[in-house]
Design a protein around this motif. Sequence first.
Motif, short mmCIF file in Angstrom:
data_model
loop_
_atom_site.label_atom_id
_atom_site.label_comp_id
_atom_site.label_asym_id
_atom_site.label_seq_id
_atom_site.Cartn_x
_atom_site.Cartn_y
_atom_site.Cartn_z
N ARG A 268 0.81 -1.22 0.00
CA ARG A 268 0.00 0.00 0.00
C ARG A 268 0.85 1.27 0.00
O ARG A 268 0.31 2.36 -0.01
CB ARG A 268 -0.90 0.03 1.24
N ASN A 269 2.18 1.09 0.10
CA ASN A 269 3.09 2.24 0.13
C ASN A 269 2.77 3.16 1.30
O ASN A 269 2.68 4.38 1.16
CB ASN A 269 3.05 2.99 -1.21
N THR A 270 2.55 2.56 2.46
CA THR A 270 2.19 3.27 3.68
C THR A 270 3.24 3.01 4.75
O THR A 270 3.82 1.93 4.80
CB THR A 270 0.80 2.76 4.18
N SER A 271 3.51 4.00 5.59
CA SER A 271 4.46 3.83 6.69
C SER A 271 3.79 3.11 7.86
O SER A 271 2.58 3.20 8.05
CB SER A 271 4.94 5.19 7.19
N VAL A 272 4.61 2.44 8.67
CA VAL A 272 4.12 1.69 9.83
C VAL A 272 4.67 2.33 11.11
O VAL A 272 5.86 2.59 11.21
CB VAL A 272 4.59 0.21 9.77
N PRO B 122 8.19 5.60 9.36
CA PRO B 122 8.15 6.99 8.89
C PRO B 122 9.56 7.60 8.98
O PRO B 122 10.37 7.21 9.81
CB PRO B 122 7.21 7.68 9.88
N VAL B 123 9.83 8.56 8.11
CA VAL B 123 11.13 9.22 8.08
C VAL B 123 11.47 9.77 9.47
O VAL B 123 10.64 10.40 10.12
CB VAL B 123 11.12 10.37 7.04
N GLY B 124 12.67 9.46 9.93
CA GLY B 124 13.15 9.96 11.21
C GLY B 124 12.77 9.12 12.41
O GLY B 124 13.21 9.39 13.52
N MET B 125 11.97 8.08 12.22
CA MET B 125 11.56 7.23 13.34
C MET B 125 12.51 6.04 13.46
O MET B 125 12.83 5.39 12.49
CB MET B 125 10.14 6.73 13.18
#
Length: 98
Positions: free
Chosen positions: A66-70, A93-96
């Motif tokens: 789905r091209n979704t962040s977890v 997510p970016v930075g996590m």
Amino acid sequence: MSKEDLVITDNEFQRQFETTINDTLATIEYSQQERKIFLTKMRMPEGTEHRQEDFIIAVLAEIKERNTSVVPTSPEIAGFMRKNRRKYKELLPVGMNI
């Protein structure tokens, strides 16, 4: 039985991913905000704990498509992703970091 044998269903009404293991329902509850999905709670029926990682892998594969962040807020899923950091880093997510 391997993870390919697990059929994952997204029950959008109850906001949970579901699979049936040994005729019992296993679930991962989620909430979704924009392009992030928060995996909040995992329920594995008694006696199916040996399939927990297969279920997590299958759900993460579904989310990746789905091209979704977890954002793993469930301790079981966060622990799994921490243990397999390299493989699943791109889903965060970016930075996590976990």
